[in-house]
Design a protein around this motif. Structure first.
Motif, PDB file in Angstrom:
ATOM      1  N   GLY A   1      -2.510   0.354  -4.928  1.00  0.00           N
ATOM      2  CA  GLY A   1      -2.538   0.097  -3.490  1.00  0.00           C
ATOM      3  C   GLY A   1      -2.486   1.388  -2.690  1.00  0.00           C
ATOM      4  O   GLY A   1      -1.625   2.235  -2.932  1.00  0.00           O
ATOM      5  N   GLY A   2      -3.411   1.519  -1.751  1.00  0.00           N
ATOM      6  CA  GLY A   2      -3.414   2.736  -0.947  1.00  0.00           C
ATOM      7  C   GLY A   2      -4.697   2.934  -0.167  1.00  0.00           C
ATOM      8  O   GLY A   2      -5.598   2.088  -0.196  1.00  0.00           O
ATOM      9  N   VAL A   3      -4.751   4.043   0.526  1.00  0.00           N
ATOM     10  CA  VAL A   3      -5.933   4.396   1.327  1.00  0.00           C
ATOM     11  C   VAL A   3      -6.291   5.847   1.036  1.00  0.00           C
ATOM     12  O   VAL A   3      -5.417   6.718   1.002  1.00  0.00           O
ATOM     13  CB  VAL A   3      -5.661   4.230   2.834  1.00  0.00           C
ATOM     14  N   LEU A   4      -7.581   6.071   0.851  1.00  0.00           N
ATOM     15  CA  LEU A   4      -8.095   7.408   0.538  1.00  0.00           C
ATOM     16  C   LEU A   4      -8.970   7.849   1.708  1.00  0.00           C
ATOM     17  O   LEU A   4      -9.809   7.087   2.175  1.00  0.00           O
ATOM     18  CB  LEU A   4      -8.884   7.277  -0.763  1.00  0.00           C
ATOM     19  N   VAL A   5      -8.747   9.076   2.200  1.00  0.00           N
ATOM     20  CA  VAL A   5      -9.396   9.514   3.441  1.00  0.00           C
ATOM     21  C   VAL A   5     -10.190  10.805   3.229  1.00  0.00           C
ATOM     22  O   VAL A   5      -9.640  11.812   2.780  1.00  0.00           O
ATOM     23  CB  VAL A   5      -8.332   9.776   4.540  1.00  0.00           C
ATOM     24  N   PHE A   6     -11.474  10.760   3.550  1.00  0.00           N
ATOM     25  CA  PHE A   6     -12.342  11.946   3.482  1.00  0.00           C
ATOM     26  C   PHE A   6     -13.060  12.131   4.816  1.00  0.00           C
ATOM     27  O   PHE A   6     -14.235  11.782   4.944  1.00  0.00           O
ATOM     28  CB  PHE A   6     -13.411  11.770   2.396  1.00  0.00           C
ATOM     29  N   PRO A   7     -12.388  12.647   5.835  1.00  0.00           N
ATOM     30  CA  PRO A   7     -13.067  12.828   7.122  1.00  0.00           C
ATOM     31  C   PRO A   7     -13.989  14.044   7.105  1.00  0.00           C
ATOM     32  O   PRO A   7     -13.959  14.832   6.162  1.00  0.00           O
ATOM     33  CB  PRO A   7     -11.901  13.059   8.094  1.00  0.00           C
ATOM     34  N   ALA A   8     -14.778  14.192   8.159  1.00  0.00           N
ATOM     35  CA  ALA A   8     -15.584  15.407   8.314  1.00  0.00           C
ATOM     36  C   ALA A   8     -14.636  16.556   8.650  1.00  0.00           C
ATOM     37  O   ALA A   8     -13.650  16.373   9.361  1.00  0.00           O
ATOM     38  CB  ALA A   8     -16.604  15.211   9.420  1.00  0.00           C
TER      39      ALA A   8
ATOM     40  N   SER B   1       0.827  -1.207   0.000  1.00  0.00           N
ATOM     41  CA  SER B   1       0.000   0.000   0.000  1.00  0.00           C
ATOM     42  C   SER B   1       0.861   1.255   0.000  1.00  0.00           C
ATOM     43  O   SER B   1       1.046   1.892   1.026  1.00  0.00           O
ATOM     44  CB  SER B   1      -0.898  -0.043   1.238  1.00  0.00           C
ATOM     45  N   PRO B   2       1.409   1.620  -1.154  1.00  0.00           N
ATOM     46  CA  PRO B   2       2.342   2.755  -1.158  1.00  0.00           C
ATOM     47  C   PRO B   2       1.709   4.107  -0.868  1.00  0.00           C
ATOM     48  O   PRO B   2       2.360   4.979  -0.315  1.00  0.00           O
ATOM     49  CB  PRO B   2       2.917   2.736  -2.581  1.00  0.00           C
ATOM     50  N   TYR B   3       0.445   4.284  -1.230  1.00  0.00           N
ATOM     51  CA  TYR B   3      -0.097   5.653  -1.219  1.00  0.00           C
ATOM     52  C   TYR B   3      -1.137   5.898  -0.135  1.00  0.00           C
ATOM     53  O   TYR B   3      -1.978   5.034   0.136  1.00  0.00           O
ATOM     54  CB  TYR B   3      -0.777   5.954  -2.563  1.00  0.00           C
ATOM     55  N   TYR B   4      -1.101   7.098   0.429  1.00  0.00           N
ATOM     56  CA  TYR B   4      -2.283   7.600   1.128  1.00  0.00           C
ATOM     57  C   TYR B   4      -2.711   8.876   0.434  1.00  0.00           C
ATOM     58  O   TYR B   4      -1.891   9.588  -0.160  1.00  0.00           O
ATOM     59  CB  TYR B   4      -2.016   7.807   2.622  1.00  0.00           C
TER      60      TYR B   4
ATOM     61  N   LYS C   1      -5.844  10.905  14.715  1.00  0.00           N
ATOM     62  CA  LYS C   1      -5.129   9.686  15.130  1.00  0.00           C
ATOM     63  C   LYS C   1      -5.186   8.629  14.026  1.00  0.00           C
ATOM     64  O   LYS C   1      -4.186   7.981  13.717  1.00  0.00           O
ATOM     65  CB  LYS C   1      -5.754   9.127  16.414  1.00  0.00           C
ATOM     66  N   ALA C   2      -6.379   8.460  13.438  1.00  0.00           N
ATOM     67  CA  ALA C   2      -6.529   7.482  12.347  1.00  0.00           C
ATOM     68  C   ALA C   2      -5.615   7.864  11.184  1.00  0.00           C
ATOM     69  O   ALA C   2      -4.916   7.015  10.606  1.00  0.00           O
ATOM     70  CB  ALA C   2      -7.979   7.428  11.902  1.00  0.00           C
ATOM     71  N   LEU C   3      -5.587   9.150  10.880  1.00  0.00           N
ATOM     72  CA  LEU C   3      -4.774   9.641   9.763  1.00  0.00           C
ATOM     73  C   LEU C   3      -3.280   9.381  10.022  1.00  0.00           C
ATOM     74  O   LEU C   3      -2.534   9.006   9.109  1.00  0.00           O
ATOM     75  CB  LEU C   3      -5.039  11.134   9.591  1.00  0.00           C
ATOM     76  N   LYS C   4      -2.878   9.557  11.272  1.00  0.00           N
ATOM     77  CA  LYS C   4      -1.465   9.331  11.640  1.00  0.00           C
ATOM     78  C   LYS C   4      -1.079   7.872  11.339  1.00  0.00           C
ATOM     79  O   LYS C   4      -0.029   7.611  10.744  1.00  0.00           O
ATOM     80  CB  LYS C   4      -1.285   9.631  13.129  1.00  0.00           C
ATOM     81  N   ILE C   5      -1.955   6.957  11.720  1.00  0.00           N
ATOM     82  CA  ILE C   5      -1.677   5.537  11.468  1.00  0.00           C
ATOM     83  C   ILE C   5      -1.582   5.291   9.957  1.00  0.00           C
ATOM     84  O   ILE C   5      -0.677   4.605   9.479  1.00  0.00           O
ATOM     85  CB  ILE C   5      -2.780   4.651  12.096  1.00  0.00           C
ATOM     86  N   ILE C   6      -2.511   5.885   9.215  1.00  0.00           N
ATOM     87  CA  ILE C   6      -2.525   5.687   7.754  1.00  0.00           C
ATOM     88  C   ILE C   6      -1.244   6.266   7.135  1.00  0.00           C
ATOM     89  O   ILE C   6      -0.617   5.632   6.269  1.00  0.00           O
ATOM     90  CB  ILE C   6      -3.796   6.299   7.130  1.00  0.00           C
ATOM     91  N   ARG C   7      -0.826   7.437   7.600  1.00  0.00           N
ATOM     92  CA  ARG C   7       0.430   8.016   7.073  1.00  0.00           C
ATOM     93  C   ARG C   7       1.617   7.101   7.371  1.00  0.00           C
ATOM     94  O   ARG C   7       2.499   6.918   6.537  1.00  0.00           O
ATOM     95  CB  ARG C   7       0.697   9.376   7.720  1.00  0.00           C
ATOM     96  N   GLU C   8       1.640   6.520   8.597  1.00  0.00           N
ATOM     97  CA  GLU C   8       2.767   5.659   8.998  1.00  0.00           C
ATOM     98  C   GLU C   8       2.831   4.364   8.197  1.00  0.00           C
ATOM     99  O   GLU C   8       3.904   3.817   7.963  1.00  0.00           O
ATOM    100  CB  GLU C   8       2.648   5.317  10.491  1.00  0.00           C
ATOM    101  N   ARG C   9       1.658   3.881   7.777  1.00  0.00           N
ATOM    102  CA  ARG C   9       1.618   2.581   7.072  1.00  0.00           C
ATOM    103  C   ARG C   9       1.848   2.731   5.558  1.00  0.00           C
ATOM    104  O   ARG C   9       1.839   1.748   4.841  1.00  0.00           O
ATOM    105  CB  ARG C   9       0.260   1.905   7.276  1.00  0.00           C
ATOM    106  N   THR C  10       1.938   3.966   5.077  1.00  0.00           N
ATOM    107  CA  THR C  10       2.104   4.196   3.631  1.00  0.00           C
ATOM    108  C   THR C  10       3.373   5.029   3.391  1.00  0.00           C
ATOM    109  O   THR C  10       3.971   5.544   4.334  1.00  0.00           O
ATOM    110  CB  THR C  10       0.867   4.930   3.058  1.00  0.00           C
ATOM    111  N   ASP C  11       3.761   5.133   2.122  1.00  0.00           N
ATOM    112  CA  ASP C  11       5.044   5.783   1.819  1.00  0.00           C
ATOM    113  C   ASP C  11       4.898   7.185   1.247  1.00  0.00           C
ATOM    114  O   ASP C  11       5.749   8.037   1.450  1.00  0.00           O
ATOM    115  CB  ASP C  11       5.819   4.964   0.765  1.00  0.00           C
TER     116      ASP C  11
END
Ligand code: AHG
Ligand code: MN
Ligand code: MN
Length: 320
Positions: free
Chosen positions: A246-253, A198-201, A217-227
């Motif tokens: 591979g990656g995770v896309l984040v749209f929080p409130a 999962s290279p990308y966030y 906090k969730a975003l921090k984990i996602i940043r740490e797990r991606t490059d």
């Protein structure tokens, strides 16, 4: 040997005659994709750039291509007799398509990523199909208050460096690329899978100070797990890249006013639900920031918005 969308659909019909209506609607959606793609490619030449001077029900400025795409979806699909009703990000209310024999309803984001039209970056069309509820009138909003889990078909058309049609009717994700010389969609991948690596966030980092502590906090984990960070600013383009690479896309409130009145941006019916179906079908996940699977959320209103984290299943589990 390359397979055309037409061959793919005819094979499906041969093996599953009960899917006749779904096969027909995929052929129609592909035609809509070709028409919008042709317009998109000529946007700079045909005065289709810029704003239409109108706003939609959500008080967002409509681009000319938003209006064109919405009218096309409404008029074209209205004439196919497959759909009883249509809902769209650009329509205030459900449109009764006056097809009494039709058994399905369709929700659209006719043109996603409108802010990218004038700068030649990726944009898309997103669609979500449900069975029509028999006990409810065709044009009733309740037709579109069905959970994503009940979608029978979902997908998008990406107008990028090439035009792609990506969809699922519940047996994986199928991806086709438009050959503009042939005017045909050709099969690129019969069963797309989100890679484990999962290279990308992807997140609009400008909003980082304006999200809840829990989401930070969730975003921090996602940043740490991606490059790496990758962000186009169109859901279709950002989702597609992360599904392929591979990656995770984040749209929080988000709340930029400082009043802690956090509000999500993406719409459940037109954006989150169809993308969630594709993510799950490709082996990924899609949750809201409270951890609920997007597919299990029952919409309370037509234009409801929802926070969305979508992509790599393992990382999303660790972050939720
Ligand atoms: P739309 O053009 O259909 O209104 O959707 C735009 C959405 C989504 O596609 C994109 O990723 C997001 O808005 C970008 O929003 P920000 O520019 O606020 O990050
Ligand atoms: Mn959109
Ligand atoms: Mn849109």
């Amino acid at each position: 040997m390359t397979q055309t969308l037409q061959q793919f659909l005819l094979n499906e019909l041969r093996d599953h005659p009960e899917k006749y209506a779904l096969v027909m609607m995929m052929a129609d959606i592909a035609t809509i994709g070709k028409l919008i793609s042709a317009r998109t490619n000529r946007a700079g030449l045909t005065d289709l750039r810029g704003l239409a001077g109108t706003t939609n029900v959500q008080d967002e400025a409509q681009a000319k291509l938003d209006v064109y795409s919405n009218d096309l979806c409404k008029n074209y699909l209205g004439s196919t007799e497959l759909f009883a009703a249509m809902a769209s990000e650009e329509e205030d209310e459900v449109v009764d398509l006056k097809n009494p024999g039709a058994n399905y309803v369709i929700a659209f984001d006719p043109l996603d990523g409108s802010s990218n039209i004038d700068v030649n970056a990726g944009i898309g069309t997103i669609f979500s199909v449900h069975k029509k509820l028999d006990k409810v009138p065709a044009g009733d909003e309740r037709q579109f208050l069905q959970p994503g889990r009940d979608q029978v078909l979902a997908g998008y058309i990406l107008y990028g460096s090439s035009t792609m049609l990506v969809f699922s009717w519940g047996d994986g994700v199928h991806a086709f690329t438009l050959d503009v010389d042939l005017g045909e969609f050709l099969l690129s991948d019969a069963h797309v899978k989100i890679p484990d690596a999962s290279p990308y966030y992807s997140f609009n980092e400008a909003y980082a100070p304006y999200i809840t502590e829990k989401d930070q906090k969730a975003l921090k984990i996602i940043r740490e797990r991606t490059d790496k960070l990758r962000w186009i600013g169109s859901l279709v383009g950002d989702f597609h890249r992360n599904m392929i690479k591979g990656g995770v896309l984040v749209f929080p409130a988000v709340d930029t006013s400082g009043k802690k009145n956090y509000k999500p941006k993406l719409r459940l019916n037109y954006e989150a639900k169809p993308m969630a179906m594709l993510a799950e079908q490709a082996g990924g996940a899609a949750v809201s920031t409270d951890g609920t699977a997007i597919m299990d959320i029952i919409p309370r209103e037509l234009h409801e918005r929802v926070a969305l984290i979508i992509g790599n299943k393992k990382i999303i589990k660790e972050a939720s």
